[in-house]
Write a protein that holds these residues in place. Sequence first.
Motif, PDB file in Angstrom:
ATOM      1  N   ALA A  76       0.403  -1.060  -0.105  1.00 54.57           N
ATOM      2  CA  ALA A  76      -0.019  -0.124   0.011  1.00 54.57           C
ATOM      3  C   ALA A  76       0.967   1.279   0.224  1.00 54.57           C
ATOM      4  CB  ALA A  76      -0.951   0.044   0.620  1.00 54.57           C
ATOM      5  N   PRO A  77       0.387   2.649  -1.022  1.00 54.03           N
ATOM      6  CA  PRO A  77       1.565   3.919  -0.573  1.00 54.03           C
ATOM      7  C   PRO A  77       1.264   4.016   0.868  1.00 54.03           C
ATOM      8  CG  PRO A  77      -0.917   3.918  -1.180  1.00 54.03           C
ATOM      9  CD  PRO A  77      -0.838   2.816  -1.499  1.00 54.03           C
ATOM     10  N   ILE A  78       2.585   4.787   0.694  1.00 56.32           N
ATOM     11  CA  ILE A  78       3.088   5.695   2.167  1.00 56.32           C
ATOM     12  C   ILE A  78       2.212   6.503   2.034  1.00 56.32           C
ATOM     13  CG2 ILE A  78       4.583   5.969   4.336  1.00 56.32           C
ATOM     14  CD1 ILE A  78       4.933   3.232   3.944  1.00 56.32           C
ATOM     15  N   ASP A  79       1.849   7.750   1.727  1.00 55.14           N
ATOM     16  CA  ASP A  79       0.374   8.446   1.271  1.00 55.14           C
ATOM     17  C   ASP A  79      -0.468   8.174   0.500  1.00 55.14           C
ATOM     18  OD1 ASP A  79      -0.487  11.101   0.594  1.00 55.14           O
ATOM     19  OD2 ASP A  79       1.277  11.389  -0.826  1.00 55.14           O
ATOM     20  N   ARG A  80      -1.594   8.395   1.810  1.00 51.92           N
ATOM     21  CA  ARG A  80      -2.988   7.729   1.972  1.00 51.92           C
ATOM     22  C   ARG A  80      -3.736   8.970   1.495  1.00 51.92           C
ATOM     23  NH1 ARG A  80      -3.674   2.151   3.448  1.00 51.92           N
ATOM     24  NH2 ARG A  80      -1.281   1.654   3.490  1.00 51.92           N
ATOM     25  N   SER A  81      -3.110   9.949   0.588  1.00 53.92           N
ATOM     26  CA  SER A  81      -3.856  11.543   1.360  1.00 53.92           C
ATOM     27  C   SER A  81      -4.997  11.092   0.442  1.00 53.92           C
ATOM     28  CB  SER A  81      -2.617  12.770   0.237  1.00 53.92           C
ATOM     29  OG  SER A  81      -2.747  12.269  -0.961  1.00 53.92           O
ATOM     30  N   GLY A  82      -5.353  10.439  -0.451  1.00 49.56           N
ATOM     31  CA  GLY A  82      -6.063  10.595  -1.269  1.00 49.56           C
ATOM     32  C   GLY A  82      -7.442   9.119  -0.989  1.00 49.56           C
ATOM     33  N   SER A  83      -6.589   9.148   0.644  1.00 55.48           N
ATOM     34  CA  SER A  83      -8.084   7.862   0.970  1.00 55.48           C
ATOM     35  C   SER A  83      -9.497   8.606   1.711  1.00 55.48           C
ATOM     36  CB  SER A  83      -6.951   7.720   2.452  1.00 55.48           C
ATOM     37  OG  SER A  83      -7.499   8.251   2.851  1.00 55.48           O
ATOM     38  N   ASP A  84      -9.660   9.671   2.232  1.00 51.89           N
ATOM     39  CA  ASP A  84     -11.375   9.950   1.712  1.00 51.89           C
ATOM     40  C   ASP A  84     -11.425   9.716   0.676  1.00 51.89           C
ATOM     41  OD1 ASP A  84     -10.989  10.385   4.852  1.00 51.89           O
ATOM     42  OD2 ASP A  84     -10.679  13.046   4.245  1.00 51.89           O
ATOM     43  N   PHE A  85     -11.392   9.753  -0.022  1.00 55.76           N
ATOM     44  CA  PHE A  85     -11.684   9.972  -1.857  1.00 55.76           C
ATOM     45  C   PHE A  85     -12.157   8.380  -1.519  1.00 55.76           C
ATOM     46  CE2 PHE A  85     -11.213   8.953  -5.897  1.00 55.76           C
ATOM     47  CZ  PHE A  85     -12.391   9.305  -6.707  1.00 55.76           C
ATOM     48  N   THR A  86     -11.297   7.767  -1.788  1.00 54.01           N
ATOM     49  CA  THR A  86     -11.712   6.394  -1.328  1.00 54.01           C
ATOM     50  C   THR A  86     -12.484   5.575  -1.470  1.00 54.01           C
ATOM     51  OG1 THR A  86      -9.131   5.682  -2.607  1.00 54.01           O
ATOM     52  CG2 THR A  86     -10.635   4.181  -1.688  1.00 54.01           C
ATOM     53  N   TYR A  87     -13.065   6.720   0.466  1.00 52.10           N
ATOM     54  CA  TYR A  87     -13.628   5.955   1.211  1.00 52.10           C
ATOM     55  C   TYR A  87     -15.105   6.295   0.755  1.00 52.10           C
ATOM     56  CZ  TYR A  87     -16.080   6.164   5.882  1.00 52.10           C
ATOM     57  OH  TYR A  87     -17.818   5.979   6.253  1.00 52.10           O
ATOM     58  N   LEU A  88     -15.596   7.762  -0.308  1.00 50.27           N
ATOM     59  CA  LEU A  88     -16.343   8.014  -0.129  1.00 50.27           C
ATOM     60  C   LEU A  88     -17.253   7.126  -1.591  1.00 50.27           C
ATOM     61  CD1 LEU A  88     -15.563  11.910   1.106  1.00 50.27           C
ATOM     62  CD2 LEU A  88     -17.762   9.585   1.932  1.00 50.27           C
ATOM     63  N   THR A  89     -16.270   6.841  -2.276  1.00 48.35           N
ATOM     64  CA  THR A  89     -16.757   6.359  -4.042  1.00 48.35           C
ATOM     65  C   THR A  89     -16.125   5.630  -4.476  1.00 48.35           C
ATOM     66  OG1 THR A  89     -13.517   7.155  -4.416  1.00 48.35           O
ATOM     67  CG2 THR A  89     -15.549   9.237  -4.485  1.00 48.35           C
ATOM     68  N   GLY A  90     -15.031   4.796  -3.802  1.00 48.43           N
ATOM     69  CA  GLY A  90     -14.848   3.403  -3.767  1.00 48.43           C
ATOM     70  C   GLY A  90     -13.981   3.416  -4.998  1.00 48.43           C
ATOM     71  N   LEU A  91     -13.372   4.174  -5.416  1.00 42.04           N
ATOM     72  CA  LEU A  91     -12.676   3.881  -6.778  1.00 42.04           C
ATOM     73  C   LEU A  91     -11.669   4.225  -6.225  1.00 42.04           C
ATOM     74  CD1 LEU A  91     -14.447   6.820  -9.420  1.00 42.04           C
ATOM     75  CD2 LEU A  91     -14.804   4.158  -8.963  1.00 42.04           C
ATOM     76  N   VAL A  92     -10.179   2.941  -6.449  1.00 46.65           N
ATOM     77  CA  VAL A  92      -8.846   3.025  -5.841  1.00 46.65           C
ATOM     78  C   VAL A  92      -8.074   2.794  -7.216  1.00 46.65           C
ATOM     79  CG1 VAL A  92      -9.467   1.512  -4.050  1.00 46.65           C
ATOM     80  CG2 VAL A  92      -9.291   0.530  -6.057  1.00 46.65           C
ATOM     81  N   ASP A  93      -8.539   2.832  -8.473  1.00 48.52           N
ATOM     82  CA  ASP A  93      -7.491   2.615 -10.296  1.00 48.52           C
ATOM     83  C   ASP A  93      -7.766   4.099 -11.089  1.00 48.52           C
ATOM     84  OD1 ASP A  93     -10.165   1.874 -11.330  1.00 48.52           O
ATOM     85  OD2 ASP A  93      -9.433  -0.138 -11.398  1.00 48.52           O
ATOM     86  N   ASP A  94      -8.046   4.434 -10.264  1.00 46.87           N
ATOM     87  CA  ASP A  94      -8.262   5.798 -11.351  1.00 46.87           C
ATOM     88  C   ASP A  94      -7.947   7.397 -10.809  1.00 46.87           C
ATOM     89  OD1 ASP A  94     -10.410   8.068 -13.353  1.00 46.87           O
ATOM     90  OD2 ASP A  94      -9.858   5.990 -14.493  1.00 46.87           O
ATOM     91  N   ALA A  95      -6.730   7.066 -10.980  1.00 43.90           N
ATOM     92  CA  ALA A  95      -5.796   9.113 -10.574  1.00 43.90           C
ATOM     93  C   ALA A  95      -6.273   9.949 -11.289  1.00 43.90           C
ATOM     94  CB  ALA A  95      -3.895   8.755 -10.717  1.00 43.90           C
ATOM     95  N   GLY A  96      -6.009  11.001 -10.258  1.00 46.13           N
ATOM     96  CA  GLY A  96      -6.130  12.352 -10.526  1.00 46.13           C
ATOM     97  C   GLY A  96      -7.816  12.906 -11.181  1.00 46.13           C
TER      98      GLY A  96
END
Length: 324
Positions: A76-96
């Motif tokens: 798993a990435p050390i930088d989890r700055s996008g984890s709130d986005f993942t929690y709210l969308t379930g999208l894990v494989d689309d950057a930007g």
Amino acid sequence: MLNRRTFIASAAATGLVSSRGLGQAPAPRTYGYPAGTRPFGPEVYRERRRRLMERMKSGVAVVYGPASVDRGATAAPIDRSGSDFTYLTGLVDDAGAALLLAPGERTYREFLFLAPVNPEYDRWEGSRLLLGSELRRRTGFEQIDRIGALGPTLAQIAARSGEMRYIGALASPDAAVPRELDLYGRVMARVPGTRIVNNHGLVHAMRLVKEARELERMRRAIAATDRGMRAAMAAARPGMREFELKNIIESEFRAAGARRLAFPSIVGVARNSAVLHYMGGDTEIRAGDLILADIGAEFDFYAADITRTFPVDGRFTPEQRRVY
């Protein structure tokens, strides 16, 4: 007259049945990104967004996803700055990508913005889906656009509501300005009368309370990590090297169904065990050594972390036991 074998073969060829089992149609393959929500269905994330907007009450909020995604990463990435986005969308494989929530709007209250399609890049990394019904079905969003439309959409809604709510983590003065706050500042400079409201604890409070489906995956992650630790204790022998023990641990993670490491495994012997984030692995394990293993499996994006110190010989010396 058709016998059973020729009947099944001809039926499978026409799509009536699957060759894997009579009467079972093969599941459709999923191509393109986003591949869908994970590890739960779109309805789970839609409900989370609804609860968050209930707490926001008004205004508009933006949540950015991770700037980059390594789809082939084993840790798993050390930088989890996008984890709130993942929690709210379930999208894990689309950057930007980015999420916009506007609880006070009369028509659409949630918007998903995805990175633009780039045919040259997609040849190497996998194609992005075009905007349309399949993308809406996979993500659970009715309003989907490309990331270039985020700023104009935010400005329009902020002009109506007057409030842009910051729901991300707070940053120290020496850290980079969070992307959401940077965007809000640029909108404020162009839309008079808008202001920023601090709601940084809203998502954090939701994530503190785990749902039953989350607890199940946390237990699976813990069980996989426990399995790796016990295997290391059973396999450790003088003459092995640290990386060999690490390989045994991570192999047990995979056997338990964990696809990624929660973090890079730490296995250190002797003086290396005192290095907090030891990343080496070539030191030989000798008789009488203590081994420190700081390890964690990740199951469906939920992580475990177990640290143990144990003697390679299976028994502590009197001094080792006293220190332990």
